[in-house]
Design a protein around this motif. Structure first.
Motif, short mmCIF file in Angstrom:
data_model
loop_
_atom_site.label_atom_id
_atom_site.label_comp_id
_atom_site.label_asym_id
_atom_site.label_seq_id
_atom_site.Cartn_x
_atom_site.Cartn_y
_atom_site.Cartn_z
N GLU A 354 -23.60 33.12 -15.29
CA GLU A 354 -24.81 33.94 -15.28
C GLU A 354 -24.58 35.26 -14.55
OE1 GLU A 354 -28.31 32.86 -16.72
OE2 GLU A 354 -26.43 32.49 -17.81
N VAL A 355 -23.83 35.22 -13.46
CA VAL A 355 -23.49 36.45 -12.74
C VAL A 355 -22.74 37.41 -13.67
CG1 VAL A 355 -22.11 37.44 -10.88
CG2 VAL A 355 -23.49 35.40 -10.45
N HIS A 356 -21.69 36.92 -14.31
CA HIS A 356 -20.89 37.79 -15.18
C HIS A 356 -21.69 38.26 -16.40
CE1 HIS A 356 -17.26 37.51 -12.87
NE2 HIS A 356 -17.22 36.19 -12.96
N ARG A 357 -22.54 37.40 -16.92
CA ARG A 357 -23.37 37.81 -18.07
C ARG A 357 -24.31 38.93 -17.68
NH1 ARG A 357 -28.37 36.78 -20.11
NH2 ARG A 357 -28.87 35.44 -18.33
N GLU A 358 -24.96 38.80 -16.52
CA GLU A 358 -25.88 39.85 -16.07
C GLU A 358 -25.13 41.16 -15.81
OE1 GLU A 358 -29.02 39.92 -15.97
OE2 GLU A 358 -29.80 37.88 -15.81
N LEU A 359 -23.88 41.06 -15.38
CA LEU A 359 -23.09 42.26 -15.09
C LEU A 359 -22.40 42.82 -16.33
CD1 LEU A 359 -21.47 41.22 -11.67
CD2 LEU A 359 -23.43 42.73 -12.04
N GLY A 360 -22.56 42.15 -17.48
CA GLY A 360 -22.01 42.65 -18.73
C GLY A 360 -20.59 42.23 -19.05
N ASP A 361 -20.00 41.35 -18.26
CA ASP A 361 -18.64 40.88 -18.52
C ASP A 361 -18.73 39.59 -19.33
OD1 ASP A 361 -16.00 40.12 -18.53
OD2 ASP A 361 -15.68 40.44 -16.38
N LEU A 362 -18.85 39.72 -20.66
CA LEU A 362 -19.08 38.57 -21.50
C LEU A 362 -17.87 37.65 -21.58
CD1 LEU A 362 -21.18 40.06 -24.45
CD2 LEU A 362 -21.92 39.21 -22.21
#
Length: 454
Positions: A354-362
């Motif tokens: 979820e952290v990486h998704r929110e930061l745009g690192d799919l």
């Protein structure tokens, strides 16, 4: 929802509501849109418009929970607590104010729990409670510690409580936490509400040593926390929020900063889910700050992971990654214990995603979700289903339609039989993602399977 029509020719115009709308600077249409949005937070599909508000202003009494929804929208707009009566509506039958963690005594906290859980155990009352709005409350309460002498409420006719009752509550915590993971939030809610209203409150009122009462208070707080999770999983965020505030009350009276922090963490997650991001950050930070120095690594990782996700949702990359690093460090050192002393690695990997998704690192998010899928214990059917659903969404966003459909197929398998509004919402999301791609063979086959299952 249909517009309410006047039912009494002698009704009086709602001057209070008109004055509050003027103070808020809202037109009838803006008020209607705000009410619809607050209703959506608890799963209500409302279609009020300016005409609806005009009827309210003319004196028409809308059906519950609309007066509560109007009061909540005005509270958020005006920055002070409003009630239906203050907005010019009649007091809804059985309505109660949201408990805050400032009850005057252990006895008051137990009475509030018995009252709310008793209503929740009744099918008719439960339906009314499900319509209560989520309330944007602002800053979290400070830790104030408990009071000495928790036995003041004891009734002489009750048997004395001791270690046996504490062990039984611990067993109930394990049982209901497992039921949530295996069956979803809609499965055991009535049973847990009845258990709290009857058994737990009886023991909390009974005579016994302060040490025993503190332990009973902690285990009761955990049971209330689980019941709040069940309601959240079913989309009933207003009643879930009320239970979480009761968990804070019980944790404070039990002198238990860990249970207090865990409840704050849940309030942070709920606020973030409903897109109240700044409130979520306040509660997530308060949860981390409330933890005592000697707390176990699993609980600290649990709190830090939520803080990391919240920073990421606000676009605060450095703070998010720093909190995530700390969460993972504590997670690596954590052991295995009871439901509130263990933070499963699969759950931590999901938060990392979820952290990486929110930061745009799919890509990083997809890797973390794949790891979470592998690490989920066999009994955590709900967690596995929601992880697979999120992973499929990311695969589709990356253009990998076939792989996304394969993972969504696994999601449907894992989610079969779960009573969970969260899973139902994930199915709807899947359908919405795939319908524009219905010419793709895998998407078409999956949509047909979901149609047959539904």
């Amino acid at each position: 929802m249909a517009v309410e029509r006047p039912d009494k020719p002698g009704r009086r115009p709602n001057a209070r509501l008109r004055a509050l709308l003027a103070e808020a600077g809202w037109s009838n249409e803006q008020c209607a849109r705000a009410v619809n949005a607050v209703g959506a937070e608890i799963g209500l599909v409302l279609r009020y418009d300016r005409t609806s508000v005009a009827h309210w202003l003319s004196g028409t009494q809308p059906k519950p929970p609309v007066p509560q929804l109007v009061a909540e929208t005005l509270s958020r707009r005006l920055g002070r607590v409003m009630t239906p009566v203050a907005a010019g509506f009649a007091q809804p039958a059985g309505a109660a104010e949201l408990p805050r963690p400032r009850t005057s005594s252990h006895a008051a906290a137990v009475r509030a729990l018995g009252s709310l859980a008793g209503r929740d155990a009744d099918p008719v009352e439960r339906a009314a409670l499900a319509g209560e709005p989520y309330r944007a409350l602002g800053a979290p309460p400070p830790w104030s510690g408990g009071r000495a002498g928790l036995r003041g409420a004891a009734r002489r006719e009750l048997a004395r409580v001791g270690g046996a009752e504490v062990d039984l509550l611990r067993g109930a915590v394990r049982h209901f936490a497992a039921a949530m993971d295996v069956h979803g939030g809609g499965h055991a809610r009535p049973a847990l509400a009845h258990y709290l209203a009857d058994t737990a409150t009886t023991w909390l009122h009974a005579p016994g040593e302060d040490r025993v009462h503190r332990q009973l208070g902690t285990q009761s707080a955990y049971l209330v926390f689980i019941l709040a999770r069940m309601h959240s999983d079913m989309g009933c965020h207003g009643i879930a929020q009320r239970y979480l505030y009761l968990a804070l009350d019980l944790a404070r009276e039990a002198h238990d900063r860990v249970a207090w922090a865990i409840s704050l963490r849940a309030l942070a997650a709920q606020a973030l889910h409903l897109d109240h991001r700044r409130t979520a950050l306040q509660y997530a930070q308060a949860a981390v700050d409330a933890l005592p120095a000697q707390v176990g690594d699993a609980v600290r990782a649990f709190a830090l992971a939520q803080l990391a996700v919240t920073h990421a949702a606000l676009g605060e990359r450095g703070a998010a990654l720093a909190s995530l690093d700390r969460a993972e460090e504590h997670g690596r050192r954590a052991g295995v214990g009871d439901p509130f002393g263990d933070y499963p690695s699969g759950a931590l990997s999901f938060q990392k995603a979820e952290v990486h998704r929110e930061l745009g690192d799919l890509r990083a998010a997809a890797r973390a979700l794949q790891r979470s899928t592998r690490e989920r214990p066999a009994h955590d059917r709900r967690g596995l289903a929601l992880t697979l659903a999120r992973r499929a969404e990311l695969l589709l966003r990356s253009g990998r339609v076939g792989e996304a459909c394969e993972v969504w197929t696994q999601f449907l398998d894992a989610g079969g039989g779960l009573r969970s509004h969260s899973v139902v919402t994930a199915v709807r999301t899947m359908r919405g993602c795939l319908e524009p791609l219905s010419r793709h063979p895998s998407a078409r086959a999956l949509l047909e399977r979901e149609r047959l299952l539904g």
